[in-house]
Design a protein around this motif. Sequence first.
Motif, PDB file in Angstrom:
ATOM      1  N   TRP A  87       0.831  -1.182   0.000  1.00  0.00           N
ATOM      2  CA  TRP A  87       0.000   0.000   0.000  1.00  0.00           C
ATOM      3  C   TRP A  87       0.874   1.243   0.000  1.00  0.00           C
ATOM      4  N   ARG A  88       0.972   1.987   1.106  1.00  0.00           N
ATOM      5  CA  ARG A  88       1.768   3.223   1.128  1.00  0.00           C
ATOM      6  C   ARG A  88       3.192   2.994   1.626  1.00  0.00           C
ATOM      7  N   THR A  89       3.499   1.792   2.088  1.00  0.00           N
ATOM      8  CA  THR A  89       4.828   1.511   2.630  1.00  0.00           C
ATOM      9  C   THR A  89       5.654   0.744   1.603  1.00  0.00           C
ATOM     10  N   VAL A  90       6.806   1.308   1.295  1.00  0.00           N
ATOM     11  CA  VAL A  90       7.723   0.704   0.336  1.00  0.00           C
ATOM     12  C   VAL A  90       9.010   0.353   1.078  1.00  0.00           C
ATOM     13  N   THR A  91       9.468  -0.875   0.926  1.00  0.00           N
ATOM     14  CA  THR A  91      10.712  -1.307   1.555  1.00  0.00           C
ATOM     15  C   THR A  91      11.743  -1.585   0.470  1.00  0.00           C
ATOM     16  N   PHE A  92      12.906  -0.973   0.647  1.00  0.00           N
ATOM     17  CA  PHE A  92      14.043  -1.179  -0.249  1.00  0.00           C
ATOM     18  C   PHE A  92      15.052  -2.053   0.485  1.00  0.00           C
ATOM     19  N   ALA A  93      15.605  -3.050  -0.204  1.00  0.00           N
ATOM     20  CA  ALA A  93      16.631  -3.916   0.384  1.00  0.00           C
ATOM     21  C   ALA A  93      17.796  -4.007  -0.592  1.00  0.00           C
ATOM     22  N   LEU A  94      18.987  -3.859  -0.052  1.00  0.00           N
ATOM     23  CA  LEU A  94      20.198  -3.888  -0.870  1.00  0.00           C
ATOM     24  C   LEU A  94      21.162  -4.952  -0.388  1.00  0.00           C
ATOM     25  N   VAL A  95      21.607  -5.783  -1.320  1.00  0.00           N
ATOM     26  CA  VAL A  95      22.651  -6.770  -1.096  1.00  0.00           C
ATOM     27  C   VAL A  95      23.221  -7.110  -2.471  1.00  0.00           C
ATOM     28  N   THR A  96      24.515  -7.279  -2.550  1.00  0.00           N
ATOM     29  CA  THR A  96      25.135  -7.640  -3.825  1.00  0.00           C
ATOM     30  C   THR A  96      25.178  -9.160  -3.906  1.00  0.00           C
ATOM     31  N   HIS A  97      24.177  -9.721  -4.550  1.00  0.00           N
ATOM     32  CA  HIS A  97      24.038 -11.176  -4.598  1.00  0.00           C
ATOM     33  C   HIS A  97      25.274 -11.845  -5.205  1.00  0.00           C
ATOM     34  N   SER A  98      25.859 -11.223  -6.233  1.00  0.00           N
ATOM     35  CA  SER A  98      27.021 -11.827  -6.898  1.00  0.00           C
ATOM     36  C   SER A  98      28.245 -11.872  -5.995  1.00  0.00           C
ATOM     37  N   GLU A  99      28.257 -11.037  -4.949  1.00  0.00           N
ATOM     38  CA  GLU A  99      29.377 -11.028  -3.998  1.00  0.00           C
ATOM     39  C   GLU A  99      29.040 -11.785  -2.716  1.00  0.00           C
ATOM     40  N   GLY A 100      27.784 -12.164  -2.562  1.00  0.00           N
ATOM     41  CA  GLY A 100      27.380 -12.932  -1.392  1.00  0.00           C
ATOM     42  C   GLY A 100      27.232 -12.118  -0.120  1.00  0.00           C
ATOM     43  N   GLY A 101      26.946 -10.826  -0.260  1.00  0.00           N
ATOM     44  CA  GLY A 101      26.742 -10.014   0.935  1.00  0.00           C
ATOM     45  C   GLY A 101      26.641  -8.535   0.597  1.00  0.00           C
ATOM     46  N   ILE A 102      26.649  -7.737   1.640  1.00  0.00           N
ATOM     47  CA  ILE A 102      26.567  -6.280   1.504  1.00  0.00           C
ATOM     48  C   ILE A 102      27.956  -5.754   1.158  1.00  0.00           C
ATOM     49  N   THR A 103      28.014  -4.921   0.130  1.00  0.00           N
ATOM     50  CA  THR A 103      29.286  -4.349  -0.308  1.00  0.00           C
ATOM     51  C   THR A 103      29.217  -2.823  -0.260  1.00  0.00           C
ATOM     52  N   ASP A 104      30.355  -2.195  -0.572  1.00  0.00           N
ATOM     53  CA  ASP A 104      30.391  -0.730  -0.658  1.00  0.00           C
ATOM     54  C   ASP A 104      29.379  -0.211  -1.673  1.00  0.00           C
ATOM     55  N   LYS A 105      29.126  -0.996  -2.724  1.00  0.00           N
ATOM     56  CA  LYS A 105      28.135  -0.608  -3.733  1.00  0.00           C
ATOM     57  C   LYS A 105      26.753  -0.433  -3.115  1.00  0.00           C
ATOM     58  N   ASP A 106      26.423  -1.304  -2.173  1.00  0.00           N
ATOM     59  CA  ASP A 106      25.119  -1.227  -1.512  1.00  0.00           C
ATOM     60  C   ASP A 106      25.041  -0.013  -0.599  1.00  0.00           C
ATOM     61  N   VAL A 107      26.110   0.241   0.122  1.00  0.00           N
ATOM     62  CA  VAL A 107      26.153   1.403   1.013  1.00  0.00           C
ATOM     63  C   VAL A 107      25.997   2.690   0.192  1.00  0.00           C
ATOM     64  N   GLN A 108      26.701   2.758  -0.928  1.00  0.00           N
ATOM     65  CA  GLN A 108      26.607   3.922  -1.806  1.00  0.00           C
ATOM     66  C   GLN A 108      25.202   4.073  -2.364  1.00  0.00           C
ATOM     67  N   MET A 109      24.602   2.964  -2.806  1.00  0.00           N
ATOM     68  CA  MET A 109      23.256   3.028  -3.367  1.00  0.00           C
ATOM     69  C   MET A 109      22.241   3.447  -2.303  1.00  0.00           C
ATOM     70  N   ALA A 110      22.417   2.993  -1.069  1.00  0.00           N
ATOM     71  CA  ALA A 110      21.508   3.411   0.003  1.00  0.00           C
ATOM     72  C   ALA A 110      21.543   4.928   0.169  1.00  0.00           C
ATOM     73  N   ALA A 111      22.746   5.500   0.166  1.00  0.00           N
ATOM     74  CA  ALA A 111      22.872   6.960   0.279  1.00  0.00           C
ATOM     75  C   ALA A 111      22.219   7.643  -0.920  1.00  0.00           C
ATOM     76  N   GLU A 112      22.381   7.073  -2.098  1.00  0.00           N
ATOM     77  CA  GLU A 112      21.794   7.655  -3.308  1.00  0.00           C
ATOM     78  C   GLU A 112      20.272   7.536  -3.297  1.00  0.00           C
ATOM     79  N   ILE A 113      19.744   6.432  -2.788  1.00  0.00           N
ATOM     80  CA  ILE A 113      18.287   6.293  -2.663  1.00  0.00           C
ATOM     81  C   ILE A 113      17.744   7.369  -1.721  1.00  0.00           C
ATOM     82  N   ASN A 114      18.466   7.646  -0.645  1.00  0.00           N
ATOM     83  CA  ASN A 114      18.034   8.718   0.257  1.00  0.00           C
ATOM     84  C   ASN A 114      17.971  10.043  -0.484  1.00  0.00           C
ATOM     85  N   GLU A 115      18.947  10.320  -1.330  1.00  0.00           N
ATOM     86  CA  GLU A 115      18.931  11.549  -2.118  1.00  0.00           C
ATOM     87  C   GLU A 115      17.738  11.568  -3.073  1.00  0.00           C
TER      88      GLU A 115
END
Length: 94
Positions: A61-89
């Motif tokens: 409905w009105r709640t959207v959840t974003f989840a970031l993980v680099t599947h090809s690397e098997g975990g959270i990477t710097d790419k995910d951290v950067q994308m989280a900051a960019e999603i906030n922007e």
Amino acid sequence: MPLTDEEVDAAVTNLDGWEHADGALRRSVKFPSFLEGIEGVRKVAEHAERKDHHPDIDIRWRTVTFALVTHSEGGITDKDVQMAAEINEVLGEV
């Protein structure tokens, strides 16, 4: 290369609204209306497509959840951290 849990937890302190949960960076956003949530998803999707790094997106409905993980690397990477900051922007523009 995946970040350690400690590195992810440290990064989350600088990412407003994000948490480290279930092996991913996660942020849920409640929009004023369903259509505004869809518009937020569209803007994030356009940005993600340009960056070729795509979050998992769950719409309830009105709640959207974003989840970031680099599947090809098997975990959270710097790419995910950067994308989280960019999603906030991007969401700051909604």
